[in-house]
Structures are given as structure tokens and as C-alpha cells.
Write a protein that holds these residues in place. Sequence first.
Motif, PDB file in Angstrom:
ATOM      1  N   GLN A   1       0.679  -1.497  -0.157  1.00  0.00           N
ATOM      2  CA  GLN A   1       0.064   0.121  -0.201  1.00  0.00           C
ATOM      3  C   GLN A   1       0.890   1.039   0.026  1.00  0.00           C
ATOM      4  OE1 GLN A   1      -2.945   0.277   3.508  1.00  0.00           O
ATOM      5  NE2 GLN A   1      -4.636  -1.440   2.342  1.00  0.00           N
ATOM      6  N   SER A   2       1.725   1.529   0.851  1.00  0.00           N
ATOM      7  CA  SER A   2       2.455   2.384   1.063  1.00  0.00           C
ATOM      8  C   SER A   2       3.767   2.728  -0.635  1.00  0.00           C
ATOM      9  CB  SER A   2       3.399   2.294   1.719  1.00  0.00           C
ATOM     10  OG  SER A   2       3.219   2.423   3.149  1.00  0.00           O
ATOM     11  N   ALA A   3       4.223   1.623  -1.367  1.00  0.00           N
ATOM     12  CA  ALA A   3       4.408   2.071  -2.363  1.00  0.00           C
ATOM     13  C   ALA A   3       4.066   2.965  -3.367  1.00  0.00           C
ATOM     14  CB  ALA A   3       5.024   0.084  -2.720  1.00  0.00           C
ATOM     15  N   ILE A   4       2.569   2.457  -3.255  1.00  0.00           N
ATOM     16  CA  ILE A   4       1.716   2.347  -4.575  1.00  0.00           C
ATOM     17  C   ILE A   4       1.086   4.073  -4.152  1.00  0.00           C
ATOM     18  CG2 ILE A   4       1.563   0.271  -5.827  1.00  0.00           C
ATOM     19  CD1 ILE A   4      -1.549   0.438  -4.685  1.00  0.00           C
ATOM     20  N   THR A   5       1.271   3.965  -3.379  1.00  0.00           N
ATOM     21  CA  THR A   5       0.222   5.088  -2.833  1.00  0.00           C
ATOM     22  C   THR A   5       0.978   6.767  -2.647  1.00  0.00           C
ATOM     23  OG1 THR A   5      -0.894   4.200  -1.124  1.00  0.00           O
ATOM     24  CG2 THR A   5      -0.844   7.152  -0.823  1.00  0.00           C
ATOM     25  N   ARG A   6       1.425   7.405  -3.239  1.00  0.00           N
ATOM     26  CA  ARG A   6       1.266   8.960  -3.979  1.00  0.00           C
ATOM     27  C   ARG A   6       1.638   9.539  -3.044  1.00  0.00           C
ATOM     28  NH1 ARG A   6       1.099  12.899  -6.194  1.00  0.00           N
ATOM     29  NH2 ARG A   6      -1.372  12.807  -5.897  1.00  0.00           N
ATOM     30  N   PRO A   7       2.237  10.421  -2.918  1.00  0.00           N
ATOM     31  CA  PRO A   7       2.784  11.147  -1.164  1.00  0.00           C
ATOM     32  C   PRO A   7       1.986  12.325  -1.463  1.00  0.00           C
ATOM     33  CG  PRO A   7       4.784  10.861  -1.917  1.00  0.00           C
ATOM     34  CD  PRO A   7       4.362   9.970  -3.108  1.00  0.00           C
ATOM     35  N   THR A   8       1.363  12.877  -0.828  1.00  0.00           N
ATOM     36  CA  THR A   8       0.458  13.910  -0.916  1.00  0.00           C
ATOM     37  C   THR A   8       0.813  15.114  -0.480  1.00  0.00           C
ATOM     38  OG1 THR A   8      -1.472  13.466   1.001  1.00  0.00           O
ATOM     39  CG2 THR A   8      -1.899  13.527  -1.289  1.00  0.00           C
ATOM     40  N   ALA A   9       0.862  16.219  -1.526  1.00  0.00           N
ATOM     41  CA  ALA A   9       1.816  17.771  -0.289  1.00  0.00           C
ATOM     42  C   ALA A   9       0.945  17.955   0.123  1.00  0.00           C
ATOM     43  CB  ALA A   9       2.179  17.957  -2.094  1.00  0.00           C
ATOM     44  N   GLU A  10       1.261  18.148   1.311  1.00  0.00           N
ATOM     45  CA  GLU A  10       0.782  19.017   2.733  1.00  0.00           C
ATOM     46  C   GLU A  10       1.170  20.611   2.698  1.00  0.00           C
ATOM     47  OE1 GLU A  10       0.643  17.832   6.852  1.00  0.00           O
ATOM     48  OE2 GLU A  10       1.067  15.867   5.743  1.00  0.00           O
ATOM     49  N   ARG A  11      -0.014  21.430   2.435  1.00  0.00           N
ATOM     50  CA  ARG A  11       0.522  23.229   2.256  1.00  0.00           C
ATOM     51  C   ARG A  11       0.374  23.712   3.359  1.00  0.00           C
ATOM     52  NH1 ARG A  11      -3.782  22.723  -2.397  1.00  0.00           N
ATOM     53  NH2 ARG A  11      -4.685  23.435  -1.081  1.00  0.00           N
ATOM     54  N   GLU A  12       1.222  24.676   3.825  1.00  0.00           N
ATOM     55  CA  GLU A  12       1.339  25.068   5.454  1.00  0.00           C
ATOM     56  C   GLU A  12       0.181  26.024   5.502  1.00  0.00           C
ATOM     57  OE1 GLU A  12       4.433  27.575   5.523  1.00  0.00           O
ATOM     58  OE2 GLU A  12       5.866  25.998   5.072  1.00  0.00           O
ATOM     59  N   ASP A  13      -1.217  26.395   4.381  1.00  0.00           N
ATOM     60  CA  ASP A  13      -2.380  27.574   5.008  1.00  0.00           C
ATOM     61  C   ASP A  13      -3.353  27.083   4.835  1.00  0.00           C
ATOM     62  OD1 ASP A  13      -1.862  26.490   1.630  1.00  0.00           O
ATOM     63  OD2 ASP A  13      -3.098  27.791   1.695  1.00  0.00           O
ATOM     64  N   ASP A  14      -3.066  25.617   4.885  1.00  0.00           N
ATOM     65  CA  ASP A  14      -4.408  24.478   4.940  1.00  0.00           C
ATOM     66  C   ASP A  14      -4.516  24.086   6.995  1.00  0.00           C
ATOM     67  OD1 ASP A  14      -4.911  24.287   2.485  1.00  0.00           O
ATOM     68  OD2 ASP A  14      -3.760  21.946   2.322  1.00  0.00           O
ATOM     69  N   GLU A  15      -3.521  24.898   8.062  1.00  0.00           N
ATOM     70  CA  GLU A  15      -3.423  23.675   8.957  1.00  0.00           C
ATOM     71  C   GLU A  15      -5.343  23.727   9.394  1.00  0.00           C
ATOM     72  OE1 GLU A  15      -0.936  24.871  12.276  1.00  0.00           O
ATOM     73  OE2 GLU A  15       0.410  24.835  10.431  1.00  0.00           O
ATOM     74  N   GLY A  16      -5.692  24.999   9.955  1.00  0.00           N
ATOM     75  CA  GLY A  16      -6.617  24.631  10.503  1.00  0.00           C
ATOM     76  C   GLY A  16      -8.327  23.954   9.466  1.00  0.00           C
ATOM     77  N   ARG A  17      -8.036  23.932   7.994  1.00  0.00           N
ATOM     78  CA  ARG A  17      -9.029  23.123   7.391  1.00  0.00           C
ATOM     79  C   ARG A  17      -8.903  21.508   7.604  1.00  0.00           C
ATOM     80  NH1 ARG A  17      -8.732  26.223   1.742  1.00  0.00           N
ATOM     81  NH2 ARG A  17      -6.842  26.629   2.796  1.00  0.00           N
ATOM     82  N   ARG A  18      -6.783  21.427   7.647  1.00  0.00           N
ATOM     83  CA  ARG A  18      -6.406  20.627   7.760  1.00  0.00           C
ATOM     84  C   ARG A  18      -7.075  19.024   9.190  1.00  0.00           C
ATOM     85  NH1 ARG A  18      -3.365  17.283   4.625  1.00  0.00           N
ATOM     86  NH2 ARG A  18      -2.650  19.235   4.053  1.00  0.00           N
ATOM     87  N   ALA A  19      -6.970  20.174  10.395  1.00  0.00           N
ATOM     88  CA  ALA A  19      -7.905  19.746  11.477  1.00  0.00           C
ATOM     89  C   ALA A  19      -8.915  19.347  11.199  1.00  0.00           C
ATOM     90  CB  ALA A  19      -7.736  19.909  12.249  1.00  0.00           C
TER      91      ALA A  19
END
Lengths: 214, 214
Positions: free
Chosen positions: B86-104
Motif C-alpha cells: 500500500q505504501s509503495a503504490i500510494t503517491r505522497p500528497t503535498a501538505e500545504r502550510e496554509d491548510d492547517e485549520g482546514r486540515r484539522a
Amino acid sequence: MRIGDLSRRTGVPVPTIKFYSREGLLPAGQRTSPNQVSYSESHVRRLKLIRAMLEVGGLSVAAAREVLAKVDSPFTTIHGVLGVAQSAITRPTAEREDDEGRRAQAEREVAELVKRHGWEVKPENPGWKALVQIVVTYRDLDREDLLALLDRYADSAGELAVAELAVLEDVPGADGKVEGAVLGTVLGDAAMAALRRIAQEDVSGRVRPTRHSA
Amino acid sequence: MRIGDLSRRTGVPVPTIKFYSREGLLPAGQRTSPNQVSYSESHVRRLKLIRAMLEVGGLSVAAAREVLAKVDSPFTTIHGVLGVAQSAITRPTAEREDDEGRRAQAEREVAELVKRHGWEVKPENPGWKALVQIVVTYRDLDREDLLALLDRYADSAGELAVAELAVLEDVPGADGKVEGAVLGTVLGDAAMAALRRIAQEDVSGRVRPTRHSA
């Protein structure tokens, strides 16, 4: 708004906005004086769509450009946008010369599966070719057991497509429908893959451990 | 058999076989004399598995090496192999700094979805992080309509995971189970994406055409 405001609103750095504009992903702003360009709410939305395709969907700049050109065409239908979005995110599979006989057999099997599910699609569908290569590979490895799962995947894919198109039908404007078709294809694939990881971890965790024979 | 026979049996050119061997994907053959190396049926099978992962699944050589190292470990469980595949085929997604509140907020929503479906998984699951980014993106674009589809995707993912694991349970040897887990993850994703293309083309072709507003 100015380019600096557009950058703050979307979190996309100014040089990146200029890059997207040069690459034809983002329409030019309106020149309001010799050294000032003004951007609108439609630029904010377009930038968010570009980021969704590139960063979450994993599309290349060239693939995103092709999809957006279709989105911007006044004669676009949902069917047409879906086709372009589908081609853009489908990785081409390598055809191997030694496979000819097995490929013909796999072609027939895929055609039968499509018929069995009552689907009307052209064999040029990017999924069709990919599926043929998958069938060849399973058979090459004598994994008839995994091949037998394809009808289960097909049932799920059919149910999801109906649900996805029902959502698009409910969107009021044509613009929203077209954007929804792009996101549904690009992010829908990513969402399904992500949920498969989660469900597989859950189910495999319930299976009693089997030591691997050395 | 000699390397030339191995090449003929699998359709993989000799230099490519040597490359896979140098890269640690294919175990070395047995040296039977100073200038002769002998390969077995297990090399034929391993080469087919390598091709499936690289050519059909789209894995990088480095990712395939990681998966195969796990496959070859004597203490491997299906659960463990699935995790690495699973880890091998999952493309890492870019985390963006401006997203912190929405990410939580998205983190909480994903945790609720997982709970709602009765799944027991760790938040380090590669699908979990990917799903959080997808939720952030849908919300960023105000596509609550598409977000509402996630429970449908989750239902299908759950049903498919049960069917997939049932197939693995039925495979007699541990080696076959482990190989099946790798193929089920890598090719299963590709098969599902391909069938989604086909089903979407069918359903969207039935929708009456909507002209796109210019």
C-alpha cells in the motif's frame, strides 16, 4: 484584485501563478493600466481547480492543460469532459509484443464483461485497454482467483458511476457540472484508492496471522 | 535453465534480467560452473511478478524492491505485506502550510467516517493521509456534493476488501497468499480505476447532453 491578492487568497505563490499563466492553465488577467493587471473571482476558483488536479490528482501540467482546454470549450458536454479527464489520468500501459495471442483472448474477455454489465462503451475507452493488460497479467501469473474478482469491481464501479452522475445532474449550472466531472474523475479515483487502503488494513487485521513459509 | 532460456520463457530481454538482478529485485541464479549460472521456475515466476508491478501497476524500481524485500522475509504476514504494498503504490500528497485549520477539521471528518464504517486502522495508514487532503480540496472548492459521495466509495471499498481477503484465505500456500496480496493491491487499484472509466463512459453517455455555458 491584484496578483498579490490572488496569491494570498489561494496560497499559491506569485511566481507559480505566473508559471500557470504562461503554461496556459490560468487565463490572463485584465490589464487595467500599463503596469497593472486585475484578477477576478473566476481566477481564484480556477487556481483551486488547478491545484486539485496537480497536487491531489497527480496530473502533469500538460495533462491539466488538455483537461482545462476542454473545460473552457463552449461546446463541452459532461460526456466530452469526462473522456478528456479520463484519458489525462490514465497511465498508458506498455503493450508487449510477445502477448499477441493472450491479448486477443483478453480482449474477448473484457468485451464479454462489458456486455455482461450492459455497458455501452467504445473499445477506445482508456479503461478498456488498461483492463485488457490487467487480464493478460493475471492470466500470465495463473491468478484465476484474482481474475474472478473483476465482476465484483465492475459491480461497484457501475454503482458508483450512477451515484456520481446523479450528483452532477443536481448541480445547477453547466460550469459546475463540468468542474464536477473533472473533480469526480480525478479526485474520485484518489478517494477510492485511499478508502481501499483503509478497508484492506481493517479486513487484513482481522485475519489470523499466517506465517510465510521460508 | 540458462539466462537465455529465462529470457525466452518470460519475454524479458537478457540485459533487463541482469538489471533487475543488480537492482536486487531478482535473486541471483545458482552458479553451476565458473562461467554458467542456472535459473529455476521460481525465477520465471518472480520475473512475471516484477513485470506486473512495474509495467501494469506503475511502481518504481525502488518501490518494487521494498515490496519484494517484504515478500521474501520469512516473518511476513498478509497484513504486513499489504501495508508495504500500500505504501509503495500510494503517491505522497503535498501538505500545504496554509491548510492547517482546514486540515484539522478534515482529520476529524475522516476519523468519523472510519468509525462510522466500523474500521479499525491506524492514522498512519497511507490512505488516511491521502483522504484528508482530498477532503480539504473538496471543501476548498465548496463541493459538498462530491464530499457526500465518500460514504458510497467507502461502502464499496469495504465490500471489495472483504471479497479480496476471502480470495486470499482460499489460496493454499503462504507464498501464494503473499503474492496475491501484492497483486490484489497493485493490480486491484488499476482494475478498479479502469472499470470506473468504462462505467462512467456508459452512464455519462445516457445523460442528455448539456451545453456548457460560455
